[in-house]
Motif scaffolding. Structure first.
Motif, PDB file in Angstrom:
ATOM      1  N   GLN A 174     -19.651  -0.599  10.040  1.00 32.65           N
ATOM      2  CA  GLN A 174     -18.473  -0.280   9.196  1.00 32.65           C
ATOM      3  C   GLN A 174     -18.581   0.164   7.582  1.00 32.65           C
ATOM      4  O   GLN A 174     -17.928   0.550   6.717  1.00 32.65           O
ATOM      5  CB  GLN A 174     -18.813  -2.347   8.627  1.00 32.65           C
ATOM      6  N   ASP A 175     -19.769   0.914   7.753  1.00 37.26           N
ATOM      7  CA  ASP A 175     -19.955   1.517   6.453  1.00 37.26           C
ATOM      8  C   ASP A 175     -19.426   2.909   7.196  1.00 37.26           C
ATOM      9  O   ASP A 175     -18.413   3.174   5.790  1.00 37.26           O
ATOM     10  CB  ASP A 175     -21.645   2.116   6.538  1.00 37.26           C
ATOM     11  N   ALA A 176     -19.050   3.636   8.093  1.00 39.47           N
ATOM     12  CA  ALA A 176     -18.492   4.817   8.594  1.00 39.47           C
ATOM     13  C   ALA A 176     -17.469   4.694   8.103  1.00 39.47           C
ATOM     14  O   ALA A 176     -16.322   5.189   7.382  1.00 39.47           O
ATOM     15  CB  ALA A 176     -18.795   5.012   9.664  1.00 39.47           C
ATOM     16  N   PHE A 177     -16.232   3.534   8.070  1.00 40.83           N
ATOM     17  CA  PHE A 177     -14.767   2.434   7.857  1.00 40.83           C
ATOM     18  C   PHE A 177     -14.594   3.103   6.303  1.00 40.83           C
ATOM     19  O   PHE A 177     -13.461   3.747   5.843  1.00 40.83           O
ATOM     20  CB  PHE A 177     -14.536   1.090   8.155  1.00 40.83           C
ATOM     21  N   ALA A 178     -15.957   2.025   5.401  1.00 36.36           N
ATOM     22  CA  ALA A 178     -16.157   2.423   4.699  1.00 36.36           C
ATOM     23  C   ALA A 178     -15.867   3.710   3.538  1.00 36.36           C
ATOM     24  O   ALA A 178     -15.004   4.355   2.415  1.00 36.36           O
ATOM     25  CB  ALA A 178     -16.270   1.633   3.267  1.00 36.36           C
ATOM     26  N   GLY A 179     -16.598   4.217   4.203  1.00 40.78           N
ATOM     27  CA  GLY A 179     -16.391   5.897   3.558  1.00 40.78           C
ATOM     28  C   GLY A 179     -15.319   6.381   3.591  1.00 40.78           C
ATOM     29  O   GLY A 179     -14.973   7.308   3.205  1.00 40.78           O
ATOM     30  N   ALA A 180     -15.125   6.072   5.099  1.00 41.72           N
ATOM     31  CA  ALA A 180     -13.375   7.058   5.182  1.00 41.72           C
ATOM     32  C   ALA A 180     -12.717   6.679   4.485  1.00 41.72           C
ATOM     33  O   ALA A 180     -11.614   7.030   3.710  1.00 41.72           O
ATOM     34  CB  ALA A 180     -13.361   6.380   7.042  1.00 41.72           C
ATOM     35  N   LEU A 181     -12.236   5.741   4.636  1.00 41.17           N
ATOM     36  CA  LEU A 181     -11.178   5.308   3.620  1.00 41.17           C
ATOM     37  C   LEU A 181     -11.194   5.181   1.979  1.00 41.17           C
ATOM     38  O   LEU A 181     -10.667   5.211   1.472  1.00 41.17           O
ATOM     39  CB  LEU A 181     -11.351   3.193   3.429  1.00 41.17           C
ATOM     40  N   ARG A 182     -12.560   5.295   1.811  1.00 46.41           N
ATOM     41  CA  ARG A 182     -13.204   5.736   0.164  1.00 46.41           C
ATOM     42  C   ARG A 182     -12.896   6.714  -0.138  1.00 46.41           C
ATOM     43  O   ARG A 182     -12.037   7.700  -0.749  1.00 46.41           O
ATOM     44  CB  ARG A 182     -14.263   5.634  -0.379  1.00 46.41           C
ATOM     45  N   ARG A 183     -12.992   8.359   1.225  1.00 45.35           N
ATOM     46  CA  ARG A 183     -11.760   9.474   0.918  1.00 45.35           C
ATOM     47  C   ARG A 183     -10.489   9.811   0.768  1.00 45.35           C
ATOM     48  O   ARG A 183     -10.409  10.402   0.098  1.00 45.35           O
ATOM     49  CB  ARG A 183     -13.093  10.249   1.897  1.00 45.35           C
ATOM     50  N   PHE A 184      -9.885   8.970   1.774  1.00 46.87           N
ATOM     51  CA  PHE A 184      -8.635   8.594   2.159  1.00 46.87           C
ATOM     52  C   PHE A 184      -8.064   8.305   0.798  1.00 46.87           C
ATOM     53  O   PHE A 184      -7.211   9.466   0.388  1.00 46.87           O
ATOM     54  CB  PHE A 184      -8.387   7.820   3.060  1.00 46.87           C
ATOM     55  N   GLY A 185      -8.487   7.246   0.727  1.00 45.61           N
ATOM     56  CA  GLY A 185      -8.146   6.859  -1.064  1.00 45.61           C
ATOM     57  C   GLY A 185      -8.138   7.876  -2.256  1.00 45.61           C
ATOM     58  O   GLY A 185      -7.297   8.056  -2.731  1.00 45.61           O
ATOM     59  N   ALA A 186      -9.556   8.479  -2.408  1.00 47.97           N
ATOM     60  CA  ALA A 186      -9.179   9.365  -3.573  1.00 47.97           C
ATOM     61  C   ALA A 186      -9.054  10.535  -3.353  1.00 47.97           C
ATOM     62  O   ALA A 186      -8.103  11.043  -4.153  1.00 47.97           O
ATOM     63  CB  ALA A 186     -11.059   9.881  -3.645  1.00 47.97           C
ATOM     64  N   LEU A 204     -13.387  -1.528  -2.850  1.00 43.41           N
ATOM     65  CA  LEU A 204     -12.105  -0.025  -2.581  1.00 43.41           C
ATOM     66  C   LEU A 204     -10.919  -1.006  -3.259  1.00 43.41           C
ATOM     67  O   LEU A 204      -9.952  -0.281  -3.136  1.00 43.41           O
ATOM     68  CB  LEU A 204     -11.866   0.434  -1.055  1.00 43.41           C
ATOM     69  N   ILE A 205     -11.093  -2.186  -3.000  1.00 44.15           N
ATOM     70  CA  ILE A 205      -9.762  -2.962  -2.865  1.00 44.15           C
ATOM     71  C   ILE A 205      -9.286  -2.871  -4.697  1.00 44.15           C
ATOM     72  O   ILE A 205      -9.775  -4.246  -5.195  1.00 44.15           O
ATOM     73  CB  ILE A 205      -9.522  -4.521  -3.083  1.00 44.15           C
ATOM     74  N   ASP A 206      -7.876  -2.981  -4.219  1.00 46.20           N
ATOM     75  CA  ASP A 206      -7.093  -2.733  -5.825  1.00 46.20           C
ATOM     76  C   ASP A 206      -7.119  -4.411  -6.022  1.00 46.20           C
ATOM     77  O   ASP A 206      -6.880  -5.281  -7.172  1.00 46.20           O
ATOM     78  CB  ASP A 206      -6.325  -1.441  -6.235  1.00 46.20           C
ATOM     79  N   LYS A 207      -6.352  -4.892  -5.332  1.00 44.96           N
ATOM     80  CA  LYS A 207      -5.699  -6.106  -4.912  1.00 44.96           C
ATOM     81  C   LYS A 207      -5.512  -6.490  -3.548  1.00 44.96           C
ATOM     82  O   LYS A 207      -5.175  -6.227  -2.350  1.00 44.96           O
ATOM     83  CB  LYS A 207      -3.254  -6.085  -4.880  1.00 44.96           C
ATOM     84  N   ALA A 208      -5.686  -8.632  -3.587  1.00 48.49           N
ATOM     85  CA  ALA A 208      -5.457  -8.958  -2.370  1.00 48.49           C
ATOM     86  C   ALA A 208      -4.298 -10.052  -2.556  1.00 48.49           C
ATOM     87  O   ALA A 208      -4.056 -10.072  -3.809  1.00 48.49           O
ATOM     88  CB  ALA A 208      -7.149  -9.501  -2.164  1.00 48.49           C
TER      89      ALA A 208
END
Length: 259
Positions: A174-186, A204-208
């Protein structure tokens, strides 16, 4: 321009309406989470956006192009629910991730240095570069799911669509997913994901967007769970009556169950 624009979409299976009058925009660079109970229609919405299930009515545009005419699929990376890789797929981690380059280079062109570099970068991003030569069947469930995310990232998409990427996986994954998604979004990427529980992805979520009985019941900031829906053991399955007010089922980070 919206990366995804859904207008009054409806989907039916065997005469049963699964999605009704769905209108949704995902702006370029935005991180949007689709939330809801099992059977609410959120995964069907993802598959409709990808063209995997037909619309009964309404329309979908991808990057400003009607979906039926959209051909630039290399711009979209898709991570489905869990991997079947542990069940008899004779491939290494590197081979599975390399398949994510096919939409970009075409199936008849051999892989080159850019493809190999993209595969290594994607595996490094999810923390699995050291497993590149291992059979994917030897990985844990969380590592297999990380391999799927690496496969999508290897294609260097602009839009990443994920269907419950953290369901049933360990905290490290879960932490690895969050890190990868954070970098992709950045880096300017757009993310659309389906989830029951956001865990480390929540910041990371802008809209739900909450889907309930095939309709959008809520759109805005990530909602707080109400009552028993926030309890650690809650299974998020809701055979509620149509007249009941929709339950918003999002487990916050500090209540993320250990799996």
């Amino acid at each position: 321009m919206s990366a995804v624009a859904v207008r009054h979409a409806a989907v039916s299976y065997g005469g049963r309406e699964v999605l009704q009058d769905i209108t949704l925009d995902v702006a370029a660079g935005q991180v949007v989470a689709i939330l809801g109970a099992n059977g609410s229609g959120k995964s069907t919405l993802i598959r409709a956006i990808l063209g995997l299930v037909p619309l009964r009515s309404g329309s979908i545009e991808l990057f400003g192009t009607p979906q039926r005419r959209f051909r630039q699929w290399a711009r979209i990376g898709y991570v489905p629910q869990r991997m079947g890789a542990g069940s008899g797929v004779p491939a290494t981690v590197g081979e599975v991730v390399a398949s994510g380059r096919l939409a970009r280079r075409g199936i008849f062109r051999p892989s080159g240095a850019a493809d190999r570099a993209a595969v290594q970068a994607a595996l490094e991003d999810v923390g699995l570069l050291d497993r590149i030569g291992d059979p994917v069947s030897t990985l844990s469930g969380g590592q297999q799911q990380r391999t799927l995310i690496a496969r999508a990232l290897a294609g260097q998409p602009e839009l990443l669509i994920l269907d419950e990427p953290t369901a049933g996986v360990d905290a490290a994954s879960q932490d690895a997913f969050a890190g990868a998604l954070r970098r992709f979004g950045a880096a300017g990427g757009t993310i659309l994901l389906v989830a029951h529980e956001l865990g480390p992805i929540e910041p990371l979520i802008d809209k739900a967007v909450v889907v309930h009985h095939g309709r959008i019941a809520y759109e805005g900031a990530v909602p707080e769970p109400a009552g028993h829906h926030g309890d650690p053991g809650h299974d998020h399955v809701h055979p509620h009556a149509e007249a009941e007010r929709p339950a918003i089922c999002v487990a916050p980070t500090d209540r993320m169950p250990t799996r």
